[in-house]
Design an enzyme around this catalytic site. Sequence first.
Site, PDB file in Angstrom:
ATOM      1  CB  ILE A  53     -11.793  50.233 -22.228  1.00  0.00           C
ATOM      2  CG1 ILE A  53     -11.856  51.751 -22.472  1.00  0.00           C
ATOM      3  CG2 ILE A  53     -10.689  49.873 -21.246  1.00  0.00           C
ATOM      4  CD1 ILE A  53     -10.671  52.336 -23.206  1.00  0.00           C
ATOM      5  N   GLY A  54     -10.728  47.207 -23.724  1.00  0.00           N
ATOM      6  CA  GLY A  54     -10.755  45.754 -23.546  1.00  0.00           C
ATOM      7  C   GLY A  54     -10.925  45.013 -24.854  1.00  0.00           C
ATOM      8  CB  SER A  57     -16.811  38.019 -24.878  1.00  0.00           C
ATOM      9  OG  SER A  57     -17.902  37.559 -25.664  1.00  0.00           O
ATOM     10  CD  GLN A  58     -20.677  41.819 -26.226  1.00  0.00           C
ATOM     11  OE1 GLN A  58     -20.776  42.582 -27.178  1.00  0.00           O
ATOM     12  NE2 GLN A  58     -21.497  40.772 -26.073  1.00  0.00           N
ATOM     13  CE  LYS A  85       2.662  52.251 -20.806  1.00  0.00           C
ATOM     14  NZ  LYS A  85       1.488  53.074 -20.539  1.00  0.00           N
ATOM     15  CD  GLN A 127     -16.856  46.846 -16.328  1.00  0.00           C
ATOM     16  OE1 GLN A 127     -17.762  47.416 -15.732  1.00  0.00           O
ATOM     17  NE2 GLN A 127     -17.038  46.256 -17.509  1.00  0.00           N
ATOM     18  CE  LYS A 174     -29.726  42.168 -23.458  1.00  0.00           C
ATOM     19  NZ  LYS A 174     -29.350  42.042 -22.073  1.00  0.00           N
ATOM     20  CG  ASP A 237     -26.599  39.799 -19.090  1.00  0.00           C
ATOM     21  OD1 ASP A 237     -26.960  39.655 -20.266  1.00  0.00           O
ATOM     22  OD2 ASP A 237     -25.435  39.569 -18.710  1.00  0.00           O
ATOM     23  CD  GLU A 241     -24.016  36.025 -17.651  1.00  0.00           C
ATOM     24  OE1 GLU A 241     -24.081  36.508 -18.794  1.00  0.00           O
ATOM     25  OE2 GLU A 241     -23.293  36.515 -16.761  1.00  0.00           O
ATOM     26  CD  GLU A 414     -30.810  38.835 -20.636  1.00  0.00           C
ATOM     27  OE1 GLU A 414     -30.216  37.742 -20.766  1.00  0.00           O
ATOM     28  OE2 GLU A 414     -30.216  39.913 -20.582  1.00  0.00           O
TER      29      GLU A 414
END
Length: 517
Positions: A53-54, A57-58, A85, A127, A174, A237, A241, A414
Amino acid sequence: MIKSPTKLDFETSVFKKEKINLAGHDEFIVKGGRDLFHLLPDAFKGIKQIGVIGWGSQGPAQAQNLRDSLAVAKSDIVVKIGLRKGSRSFAEARAAGFSEENGTLGDIYETISGSDLVLLLISDSAQADNYEKIFSHLKPNSILGLSHGFLLGHLQSLGLDFPKNISVIAVCPKGMGPSVRRLYVQGKEINGAGINSSFGVHQDIDGRATDVALGWSVALGSPFTFVTTLEQEYKSDIFGERGILLGAVHGVVESLFRRYTENGMDEDLAYKNTVESITGIISKTISTKGMLSVYNSLSEEGKKEFEAAYSASYYPCMDILYECYEDVASGSEIRSVVLAGRRFYEKDGLPAFPMGKIDQTRMWKVGERVRSTRPAGDLGPLYPFTAGVFVALMMAQIEILRKKGHSYSEIINESVIEAVDSLNPFMHARGVSFMVDNCSTTARLGSRKWAPRFDYVLTQQALVAVDNAEPINRDLISNFLSDPVHGAIEVCAQLRPTVDISVPADADFVRPELRKA
């Protein structure tokens, strides 16, 4: 009170669990490799469709890696992309080989309802705004997969949890999505290369969750997978970042470039001695030999400069990192991301404020010029002062995570591996925005918010201390030289892929808006 590292273990009936010792602590991992792809049908037993779903980036990286790995395994599991949609990403997904005609591309909620494993890879703020509708469409006994613990943090802040009729797992590469895809493709020629991942099982209703999570990680191409909890993952995480991975390193190079040029250094040389030094030779050395090798390869004079920079920068960096970690752990930074996502659109009679540019200052224009004449494979100069600041930042981040009870696997991935192997190569290729803006929305927002704090604290405190010739804190230096983390990094370095990520300037595996025409 110092928390001792979380003792984490797991059982798998499909993959081989191995014990490693990091700085005196036993931890458990699963090594990856393309020779394990034949085990994927066993790991994914009972799964007929994986919904991704989506397409941020990932999403593109994970969907393509999963599809390709399952094809090697001769599995008939369908990998299907779910988008809202009217999304502009439909064209991108079709270009990557997914289509409505063959049932591998469709509406977000139809895909969720029809999938046995749902990988929720939309932005964290999306989300947070849509989780109720998403949960209502999940099949009973299905598995919800996350690549970030953010949603758990958001639910906890509201006193909520996930529905009890589903399993909830996480596999968290990672590195940014483009790195996950790029190294997977590069690794096809050998037995795998990729980005390490952590995995966690938050809820397991039928005993399948661990093997499904490990299968997912192996299918992504993770050289090694280590265990965490969703809570430890989102804390490390989101913090990481904003720290050395993106925000802090941006603040460091802005501060040092300004200092060097103000002190009369030529602009091109100042860029080489800041950005190119960190993203090139320093990152390469840390990646393959560790931080001590950076220090040990300096001349006696260079070591003195390194020590002065390290001693002056360590506590100012730690000050901001400590604050940042507590903002994440308390839920305040998560709330900040959700609110920022809502400010992308007009509301309350106020204009929309999408993310602004971050590479418009003089130094990034100089960077374009430097890169245009840079010989292929040039890793830049090892500039001792820059190395001292960068390594102090890295060690301060390691110390915060250590004192907060994170495992060494998580700390090193990390604070060290993700920085030098996954992210810095993107800044080396095309500057800071190319690194930051290939990442998730949460990462991009955090980097923009915290980079100025690191720039400010270094300029106002660390550099002033150096100019005032304040004595070097010898305890800090000896602690650095004898820190047990160096041995732990050495163990992790032996598990790294044999392939370095290659990021050409015309890379086509990055976000569409960052591709060169």
